[in-house]
Scaffold this motif. Structure first.
Motif, PDB file in Angstrom:
ATOM      1  N   ARG A  54       0.859  -1.181   0.000  1.00 43.42           N
ATOM      2  CA  ARG A  54       0.000   0.000   0.000  1.00 43.42           C
ATOM      3  C   ARG A  54       0.893   1.228   0.000  1.00 43.42           C
ATOM      4  O   ARG A  54       1.834   1.335   0.770  1.00 43.42           O
ATOM      5  CB  ARG A  54      -0.905  -0.010   1.228  1.00 43.42           C
ATOM      6  CG  ARG A  54      -1.700   1.246   1.373  1.00 43.42           C
ATOM      7  CD  ARG A  54      -3.191   1.228   1.356  1.00 43.42           C
ATOM      8  NE  ARG A  54      -3.899   0.010   1.155  1.00 43.42           N
ATOM      9  CZ  ARG A  54      -4.846  -0.430   1.958  1.00 43.42           C
ATOM     10  NH1 ARG A  54      -5.118   0.220   3.071  1.00 43.42           N
ATOM     11  NH2 ARG A  54      -5.510  -1.519   1.666  1.00 43.42           N
ATOM     12  N   ARG A  55       0.579   2.167  -0.870  1.00 45.38           N
ATOM     13  CA  ARG A  55       1.381   3.380  -0.985  1.00 45.38           C
ATOM     14  C   ARG A  55       0.547   4.621  -0.698  1.00 45.38           C
ATOM     15  O   ARG A  55      -0.637   4.538  -0.402  1.00 45.38           O
ATOM     16  CB  ARG A  55       2.001   3.468  -2.385  1.00 45.38           C
ATOM     17  CG  ARG A  55       2.930   2.311  -2.714  1.00 45.38           C
ATOM     18  CD  ARG A  55       4.173   2.322  -1.814  1.00 45.38           C
ATOM     19  NE  ARG A  55       5.068   1.232  -2.131  1.00 45.38           N
ATOM     20  CZ  ARG A  55       5.164   0.107  -1.464  1.00 45.38           C
ATOM     21  NH1 ARG A  55       4.388  -0.123  -0.420  1.00 45.38           N
ATOM     22  NH2 ARG A  55       6.022  -0.818  -1.803  1.00 45.38           N
ATOM     23  N   CYS A  56       1.161   5.736  -0.846  1.00 48.20           N
ATOM     24  CA  CYS A  56       0.553   7.036  -0.585  1.00 48.20           C
ATOM     25  C   CYS A  56      -0.730   7.197  -1.408  1.00 48.20           C
ATOM     26  O   CYS A  56      -0.708   7.047  -2.626  1.00 48.20           O
ATOM     27  CB  CYS A  56       1.557   8.119  -0.951  1.00 48.20           C
ATOM     28  SG  CYS A  56       0.899   9.786  -1.005  1.00 48.20           S
ATOM     29  N   TRP A  60      -1.012   7.647  -5.466  1.00 47.93           N
ATOM     30  CA  TRP A  60      -1.757   6.601  -6.150  1.00 47.93           C
ATOM     31  C   TRP A  60      -2.804   7.205  -7.081  1.00 47.93           C
ATOM     32  O   TRP A  60      -2.965   6.774  -8.213  1.00 47.93           O
ATOM     33  CB  TRP A  60      -2.417   5.674  -5.136  1.00 47.93           C
ATOM     34  CG  TRP A  60      -3.177   4.574  -5.782  1.00 47.93           C
ATOM     35  CD1 TRP A  60      -2.669   3.422  -6.284  1.00 47.93           C
ATOM     36  CD2 TRP A  60      -4.581   4.519  -6.016  1.00 47.93           C
ATOM     37  NE1 TRP A  60      -3.676   2.647  -6.812  1.00 47.93           N
ATOM     38  CE2 TRP A  60      -4.859   3.302  -6.657  1.00 47.93           C
ATOM     39  CE3 TRP A  60      -5.636   5.377  -5.739  1.00 47.93           C
ATOM     40  CZ2 TRP A  60      -6.146   2.933  -7.033  1.00 47.93           C
ATOM     41  CZ3 TRP A  60      -6.912   5.003  -6.109  1.00 47.93           C
ATOM     42  CH2 TRP A  60      -7.148   3.800  -6.748  1.00 47.93           C
ATOM     43  N   LYS A  61      -3.503   8.220  -6.616  1.00 43.48           N
ATOM     44  CA  LYS A  61      -4.523   8.865  -7.449  1.00 43.48           C
ATOM     45  C   LYS A  61      -3.899   9.505  -8.679  1.00 43.48           C
ATOM     46  O   LYS A  61      -4.439   9.424  -9.776  1.00 43.48           O
ATOM     47  CB  LYS A  61      -5.281   9.916  -6.643  1.00 43.48           C
ATOM     48  CG  LYS A  61      -6.248   9.332  -5.652  1.00 43.48           C
ATOM     49  CD  LYS A  61      -6.941  10.415  -4.855  1.00 43.48           C
ATOM     50  CE  LYS A  61      -7.796   9.804  -3.767  1.00 43.48           C
ATOM     51  NZ  LYS A  61      -8.394  10.821  -2.900  1.00 43.48           N
ATOM     52  N   ILE A  62      -2.739  10.126  -8.512  1.00 45.84           N
ATOM     53  CA  ILE A  62      -2.054  10.759  -9.638  1.00 45.84           C
ATOM     54  C   ILE A  62      -1.587   9.697 -10.627  1.00 45.84           C
ATOM     55  O   ILE A  62      -1.815   9.808 -11.830  1.00 45.84           O
ATOM     56  CB  ILE A  62      -0.864  11.611  -9.142  1.00 45.84           C
ATOM     57  CG1 ILE A  62      -1.378  12.811  -8.358  1.00 45.84           C
ATOM     58  CG2 ILE A  62       0.003  12.057 -10.311  1.00 45.84           C
ATOM     59  CD1 ILE A  62      -0.305  13.560  -7.587  1.00 45.84           C
ATOM     60  N   ARG A  63      -0.936   8.655 -10.134  1.00 45.44           N
ATOM     61  CA  ARG A  63      -0.432   7.598 -11.016  1.00 45.44           C
ATOM     62  C   ARG A  63      -1.571   6.874 -11.721  1.00 45.44           C
ATOM     63  O   ARG A  63      -1.474   6.522 -12.879  1.00 45.44           O
ATOM     64  CB  ARG A  63       0.401   6.601 -10.222  1.00 45.44           C
ATOM     65  CG  ARG A  63       1.757   7.131  -9.872  1.00 45.44           C
ATOM     66  CD  ARG A  63       2.619   6.049  -9.250  1.00 45.44           C
ATOM     67  NE  ARG A  63       3.711   6.675  -8.546  1.00 45.44           N
ATOM     68  CZ  ARG A  63       3.913   6.609  -7.245  1.00 45.44           C
ATOM     69  NH1 ARG A  63       3.124   5.903  -6.479  1.00 45.44           N
ATOM     70  NH2 ARG A  63       4.929   7.235  -6.693  1.00 45.44           N
ATOM     71  N   ARG A  64      -2.648   6.619 -10.993  1.00 43.78           N
ATOM     72  CA  ARG A  64      -3.776   5.893 -11.554  1.00 43.78           C
ATOM     73  C   ARG A  64      -4.378   6.654 -12.723  1.00 43.78           C
ATOM     74  O   ARG A  64      -4.766   6.069 -13.722  1.00 43.78           O
ATOM     75  CB  ARG A  64      -4.840   5.665 -10.481  1.00 43.78           C
ATOM     76  CG  ARG A  64      -6.005   4.830 -10.986  1.00 43.78           C
ATOM     77  CD  ARG A  64      -7.044   4.705  -9.937  1.00 43.78           C
ATOM     78  NE  ARG A  64      -7.693   6.006  -9.793  1.00 43.78           N
ATOM     79  CZ  ARG A  64      -8.863   6.187  -9.269  1.00 43.78           C
ATOM     80  NH1 ARG A  64      -9.531   5.187  -8.782  1.00 43.78           N
ATOM     81  NH2 ARG A  64      -9.384   7.388  -9.180  1.00 43.78           N
TER      82      ARG A  64
END
Length: 91
Positions: A54-56, A60-64
């Motif tokens: 589990r990451r930040c 995660w929202k930006i990468r996704r």
């Protein structure tokens, strides 16, 4: 299993090349503590979740939002997953 010390937890993060820093004292694998990502976002998460991947949530929202289907599929393959493609997606 013996409870990790703060230093052991930090070493596990380092060994797994996880760039997340605990901001509070490690209290146990399932007890949420505050962590800080390299993007400076702070959030509470259980150490077991961080060690399992589990990451930040901010990163995660930006990468996704920026990952292409092809990149996603390549990441799955690199992690040893098997892709099952629909007939119309097969080349």
């Amino acid at each position: 299993m013996q409870k990790l010390t703060q230093q052991q937890y930090i070493k596990k993060l380092s060994d797994k090349k996880i760039n997340i820093q605990p901001l509070e004292e490690y209290q146990g694998t399932h007890i949420k503590i505050k962590h800080k990502c390299e993007c400076n976002n702070e959030w509470e998460v259980a150490p077991s979740k961080v060690l399992l991947g589990r990451r930040c949530p901010k990163c995660w929202k930006i990468r996704r939002s920026k990952i292409t289907t092809e990149d996603y599929n390549l990441r799955l393959l690199k992690n040893g997953s098997t892709l099952i493609l629909k007939e119309e997606d097969r080349i």
